[in-house]
Every structure is written in C-alpha cells, then in structure tokens.
Scaffold this active site. Structure first.
Site, mmCIF file in Angstrom:
data_model
loop_
_atom_site.group_PDB
_atom_site.id
_atom_site.type_symbol
_atom_site.label_atom_id
_atom_site.label_comp_id
_atom_site.label_asym_id
_atom_site.label_seq_id
_atom_site.Cartn_x
_atom_site.Cartn_y
_atom_site.Cartn_z
ATOM 1 N N ASN A 162 -12.927 9.759 -2.100
ATOM 2 C CA ASN A 162 -13.472 8.920 -3.165
ATOM 3 C C ASN A 162 -13.606 7.491 -2.661
ATOM 4 O OD1 ASN A 162 -13.510 11.059 -5.041
ATOM 5 N ND2 ASN A 162 -11.337 10.763 -5.479
ATOM 6 N N HIS A 211 -8.283 8.305 2.535
ATOM 7 C CA HIS A 211 -7.631 9.608 2.425
ATOM 8 C C HIS A 211 -8.665 10.666 2.098
ATOM 9 C CE1 HIS A 211 -7.461 7.626 -1.523
ATOM 10 N NE2 HIS A 211 -7.584 8.831 -2.058
ATOM 11 N N ASP A 265 -0.446 16.132 -2.764
ATOM 12 C CA ASP A 265 -0.756 15.155 -3.808
ATOM 13 C C ASP A 265 0.288 15.268 -4.917
ATOM 14 O OD1 ASP A 265 -3.651 13.608 -4.725
ATOM 15 O OD2 ASP A 265 -2.131 13.967 -6.267
ATOM 16 N N THR A 291 -8.499 5.331 -6.349
ATOM 17 C CA THR A 291 -7.365 4.607 -6.948
ATOM 18 C C THR A 291 -6.396 4.076 -5.895
ATOM 19 O OG1 THR A 291 -6.121 6.660 -7.230
ATOM 20 C CG2 THR A 291 -7.478 5.934 -9.083
ATOM 21 N N CYS A 308 0.628 3.374 3.141
ATOM 22 C CA CYS A 308 1.301 2.752 4.296
ATOM 23 C C CYS A 308 2.813 2.923 4.171
ATOM 24 C CB CYS A 308 0.936 1.274 4.406
ATOM 25 S SG CYS A 308 -0.693 0.974 5.149
ATOM 26 N N CYS A 358 0.867 -1.184 0.000
ATOM 27 C CA CYS A 358 0.000 0.000 0.000
ATOM 28 C C CYS A 358 0.902 1.230 0.000
ATOM 29 C CB CYS A 358 -0.912 -0.011 1.229
ATOM 30 S SG CYS A 358 -1.789 1.543 1.488
HETATM 31 P P1 AMP Z 1 -8.014 8.683 -5.188
HETATM 32 O O1 AMP Z 1 -8.140 8.690 -6.674
HETATM 33 O O2 AMP Z 1 -9.106 9.407 -4.481
HETATM 34 O O3 AMP Z 1 -7.789 7.287 -4.653
HETATM 35 O O4 AMP Z 1 -6.728 9.564 -4.867
HETATM 36 C C1 AMP Z 1 -5.436 9.065 -4.851
HETATM 37 C C2 AMP Z 1 -4.520 10.257 -4.979
HETATM 38 O O5 AMP Z 1 -3.234 9.858 -4.566
HETATM 39 C C3 AMP Z 1 -4.395 10.804 -6.398
HETATM 40 O O6 AMP Z 1 -4.818 12.160 -6.416
HETATM 41 C C4 AMP Z 1 -2.894 10.653 -6.704
HETATM 42 O O7 AMP Z 1 -2.398 11.735 -7.447
HETATM 43 C C5 AMP Z 1 -2.296 10.588 -5.325
HETATM 44 N N1 AMP Z 1 -1.038 9.875 -5.204
HETATM 45 C C6 AMP Z 1 -0.730 8.652 -5.678
HETATM 46 N N2 AMP Z 1 0.522 8.298 -5.320
HETATM 47 C C7 AMP Z 1 1.006 9.324 -4.585
HETATM 48 C C8 AMP Z 1 2.243 9.574 -3.923
HETATM 49 N N3 AMP Z 1 3.251 8.681 -3.937
HETATM 50 N N4 AMP Z 1 2.394 10.741 -3.266
HETATM 51 C C9 AMP Z 1 1.410 11.651 -3.242
HETATM 52 N N5 AMP Z 1 0.220 11.473 -3.837
HETATM 53 C C10 AMP Z 1 0.018 10.336 -4.502
HETATM 54 ZN ZN ZN Z 2 -2.364 1.492 3.657
#
Ligand code: AMP
Ligand code: ZN
Length: 112
Positions: A86, A99, A29, A94, A6, A3
């Site tokens: 989301n 979060h 983000d 995603t 995590c 994850c």
């Molecule tokens: P969601 O689509 O609501 O699950 O949001 C996941 C968010 O995590 C997206 O806006 C991604 O741009 C962000 N994200 C993914 N990997 C990372 C990372 N390593 N550091 C910061 N943000 C991330």
């Molecule tokens: Zn986690």
C-alpha cells in the site's frame, strides 16, 4: 527513529517472525485478514515503494526472495497467494516503512 517496523528490526518490539536474513525480516501481521498474513520488510528504512532508489534495486531482489521463503514456510507456495504494498493516503498505507503483505490460505476475491 519513531518507526514501529524499525523497532521490530532492532528487536525492541516483539514480532512473530517467519523468516529473517541479512536484508529482510518477515513476521505475522498483528491484525490478519486471512489465515496467512505476513509482512515482509527490508531492514533498511524506506518510507514506501515510491521512495525506492536505484541503490535499493538489489534489495528488492532480496525482498522477493524473502517473499518466496515466506510462501514456502506458511504453505501457500502451491495454493497461491497475493503480494500487496500500500502506498500513501488512497492506498491506505498506515506504516511508513516499506512492507509487502503476503496474504493467502483461503480463496481471495479481487476487490479494491
Ligand atoms: P499498511 O496499512 O499497508 O501500512 O499495513 C500496515 C500493517 O501493519 C497492518 O496490516 C497492521 O495490522 C500491521 N501492523 C501494525 N503494527 C504491527 C505490529 N506491531 N506487528 C505486526 N503487524 C503490525
Ligand atoms: Zn522504519
């Protein structure tokens, strides 16, 4: 556990942190959609808002405290901002670690 959030909590993956306490971490983000786009997460792995259990209710208070601190630290506490979580496929989740997106720094539109 595989994850990414995590891994950020564990310090194994770098993140640009805005706020951190015993229960919560917040970081920018990686793909921002607004001048302010910060993710506020519990350190505990919870897959989504639908997986929150009674024992997590106190943690939700810490999360919203974290969101308030993020808003102040990024300067959107007076101008306003949006908090989004989301959930699942239609919600376009995603990353399956709870979060809250804290989004602001410009006038937002209300469109799904
Ligand atoms: P969601 O689509 O609501 O699950 O949001 C996941 C968010 O995590 C997206 O806006 C991604 O741009 C962000 N994200 C993914 N990997 C990372 C990372 N390593 N550091 C910061 N943000 C991330
Ligand atoms: Zn986690």
């Amino acid at each position: 556990m595989d994850c990414i959030f995590c891994n950020i909590v564990a310090g194994e993956l770098p993140a640009n942190k805005v706020y951190e306490d015993e229960h919560v971490v917040a970081f920018h983000d990686i793909n921002p959609i607004a001048p302010v786009h910060v993710l506020t997460i519990p350190k505990k792995h919870i897959p989504s808002a639908m997986a929150i259990e009674t024992e997590d209710w106190e943690l939700l208070g810490h999360l919203f405290h974290g969101i308030q601190q993020v808003a102040k630290a990024t300067g959107v506490d007076q101008s306003g901002f949006r908090v989004i979580t989301n959930i699942g496929e239609h919600g376009q989740q995603t990353v399956h670690h709870l979060h809250y997106h804290v989004i602001g720094g410009r006038q937002l539109e209300w469109k799904a």
